[in-house]
Structures are given as C-alpha cells and as structure tokens.
Scaffold this motif. Structure first.
Motif, PDB file in Angstrom:
ATOM      1  N   TYR A   1       0.958  -1.185  -0.041  1.00 59.14           N
ATOM      2  CA  TYR A   1      -0.024  -0.059  -0.003  1.00 59.14           C
ATOM      3  C   TYR A   1       0.754   1.214   0.055  1.00 59.14           C
ATOM      4  O   TYR A   1       0.415   2.288   0.353  1.00 59.14           O
TER       5      TYR A   1
ATOM      6  N   PRO B   1      -2.383   8.384   2.533  1.00 53.75           N
ATOM      7  CA  PRO B   1      -3.880   7.808   3.197  1.00 53.75           C
ATOM      8  C   PRO B   1      -5.120   8.729   2.732  1.00 53.75           C
ATOM      9  O   PRO B   1      -6.063   8.170   2.884  1.00 53.75           O
ATOM     10  N   LYS B   2      -4.854   9.817   2.520  1.00 59.58           N
ATOM     11  CA  LYS B   2      -6.019  10.678   2.250  1.00 59.58           C
ATOM     12  C   LYS B   2      -6.021  11.623   0.980  1.00 59.58           C
ATOM     13  O   LYS B   2      -5.634  12.634   0.973  1.00 59.58           O
TER      14      LYS B   2
ATOM     15  N   LYS C   1      -0.441   1.928   6.421  1.00 58.70           N
ATOM     16  CA  LYS C   1      -0.582   3.456   6.771  1.00 58.70           C
ATOM     17  C   LYS C   1      -0.944   4.438   5.687  1.00 58.70           C
ATOM     18  O   LYS C   1      -1.443   5.549   5.658  1.00 58.70           O
TER      19      LYS C   1
ATOM     20  N   GLN D   1      -8.286   0.296  -2.268  1.00 57.89           N
ATOM     21  CA  GLN D   1      -7.633   1.041  -1.130  1.00 57.89           C
ATOM     22  C   GLN D   1      -6.228   1.543  -1.651  1.00 57.89           C
ATOM     23  O   GLN D   1      -5.345   1.630  -0.800  1.00 57.89           O
TER      24      GLN D   1
ATOM     25  N   GLY E   1      -8.346   5.376   2.721  1.00 59.41           N
ATOM     26  CA  GLY E   1      -9.291   4.582   3.750  1.00 59.41           C
ATOM     27  C   GLY E   1      -8.522   4.159   4.892  1.00 59.41           C
ATOM     28  O   GLY E   1      -7.305   4.255   5.000  1.00 59.41           O
ATOM     29  N   PRO E   2      -9.599   3.406   5.682  1.00 58.32           N
ATOM     30  CA  PRO E   2      -8.893   2.579   6.602  1.00 58.32           C
ATOM     31  C   PRO E   2      -8.003   1.547   6.245  1.00 58.32           C
ATOM     32  O   PRO E   2      -8.142   0.927   5.429  1.00 58.32           O
ATOM     33  N   ALA E   3      -6.759   1.440   7.232  1.00 58.52           N
ATOM     34  CA  ALA E   3      -5.746   0.458   6.667  1.00 58.52           C
ATOM     35  C   ALA E   3      -6.236  -1.007   6.990  1.00 58.52           C
ATOM     36  O   ALA E   3      -7.006  -1.192   7.843  1.00 58.52           O
TER      37      ALA E   3
ATOM     38  N   THR F   1      -0.430  -2.798   8.956  1.00 56.95           N
ATOM     39  CA  THR F   1       0.129  -1.560   9.464  1.00 56.95           C
ATOM     40  C   THR F   1       1.540  -2.274  10.375  1.00 56.95           C
ATOM     41  O   THR F   1       1.333  -3.585  10.706  1.00 56.95           O
TER      42      THR F   1
END
Ligand SMILES: [Zn+2]
Ligand SMILES: [Zn+2]
Length: 211
Positions: free
Chosen positions: A32, A203-204, A135, A52, A139-141, A146
């Motif tokens: 990721y 992440p965002k 991380k 993701q 969205g959420p991991a 992580t």
C-alpha cells in the motif's frame, strides 16, 4: 511443481516468461505504499491498484524472468534519485518489474500482468501472504497491514539472500552483468512531478484519479 507462466503488457507488445513458478519460489504481498500508488498514477494505470490503493506484487528471482518479446518497449522510472527502479512498457504503460540494484536481487511483478491475471496468480502462487505499509492505504488500513510484519520481512530477506547465494541474481532482466548498468533507458522523475502525484495517493487523497 514449478512451471512457466507468461507476463504480458496490456497491449501484448511486451511478453516475458517467469520460470520456476511455484508458491515456494516467490513472495506475494499487497503493497500500500505511496510510491507504488504514485507510480501507477504516473503511468495512468490506477486501474492496477485495488480500491484502497494497494498493488498486488509477486516477487521473483531475477533469473526467473526473461523477456521474449518487445524489449525495445521497456523503460525505467525512479520516483527519486535513489528510489526503486520501476520498469514499465512504453507501448501501453504497463509495469513489468520493480527492482533495486542487482546487489539486492528481486523483481516485483504486478499480479495483473500475468497472463490470466490474478486468477492465474492465485492458482500458481497462492493468495498474497499479507499486506504491508497500510498506513498509506486509501481509507482505513486493511487488517494486518500496518507496523512491521516480521514473518513477511524475514521471508523476503531469506528469499533475496537465497537467490543471491544460489546464483539466481543473474542473468538479470534489467541490468547488464558486466557493468551492472541498466539495460533500458531510465528516467528520474523530477521532484515537482513527484510532489504533484501526492494528492492522488493515500492515506487521504485530495484529488480523484483520472482512470
Ligand atoms: Zn504494451
Ligand atoms: Zn510499494
């Protein structure tokens, strides 16, 4: 049993063969990290990322990968002067292998580039062993992605060391044996272009990808 599977770019100009294809001979991991995401966006290939932002990567020994067609359509990109060598095709911008220099021998292949896609990869190599660098996921991991995954890390180190010791680093599909220089044209992404990719990545992500 080990077998041979093809990797090919989206348009079919570039074809490679992966020998020794079996679950024991590879690491399959979903990455990721924001560099993998940025690379896909730079290529205009966000279609290769999961929802993701993950890249499904199969790491093989350099000697296991041979290109049999379209070598004149391979080029490399580094996202920074010391970044990974990220090889791709120039015909249709398909990633065809992430590498460090030949001293740390591995080639990371995007699962979708195997002929038959992830279905072939599931059948030949098994499911991903895990996920890393969650991380940076959009969205959420994802669960377990992580922190440091010691099992995955040790397996990766063991594989790379084993490939080195057993002579699987050469011939390398992307580097000359004698000079250790890249075989294909190579570019380093200018820093402002690298920065411009950040809003597309986790992440965002501030921007939406133009798929
Ligand atoms: Zn192509
Ligand atoms: Zn990555």
């Amino acid at each position: 049993m080990a077998r041979e599977v093809q990797v090919r770019c989206r348009c079919g100009e570039v074809i490679g063969l992966v020998s020794n294809a079996s679950p024991q001979k590879v690491n399959r991991v979903v990455c990721y990290c924001d560099d993998c995401q940025a690379f896909a966006h730079q290529l205009g290939r966000a279609d290769l990322l999961n929802a993701q932002g993950g890249s499904d990567i199969v790491q093989v020994a350099p000697a296991s990968l041979t290109f049999i067609k379209g070598r004149n359509r391979i080029a490399g990109l580094r996202l920074s002067p010391k970044g990974l060598f990220r090889w791709h095709t120039t015909c249709c911008n398909t990633p065809v292998g992430n590498t460090l220099g030949p001293a740390i021998p591995f080639v990371g292949l995007t699962a979708q580039t195997f002929e038959g896609g992830t279905r072939t990869v599931d059948a030949v190599f098994g499911a991903p062993l895990g996920a890393i660098l969650g991380k940076y996921a959009v969205g959420p991991a994802p669960a377990g992605s992580t922190g440091i995954n010691l099992t995955l890390l040790l397996r990766a180190i063991t594989k790379v060391l084993g490939w080195r010791l057993r002579g699987r680093a050469w011939p390398h599909p992307f580097f000359h044996l004698k000079t250790r220089e890249p075989i294909y044209p190579l570019k380093v992404l200018p820093q402002e272009q690298r920065e411009a990719l950040r809003p597309l990545c986790g992440p965002k992500p501030a921007l939406r990808a133009q798929a």
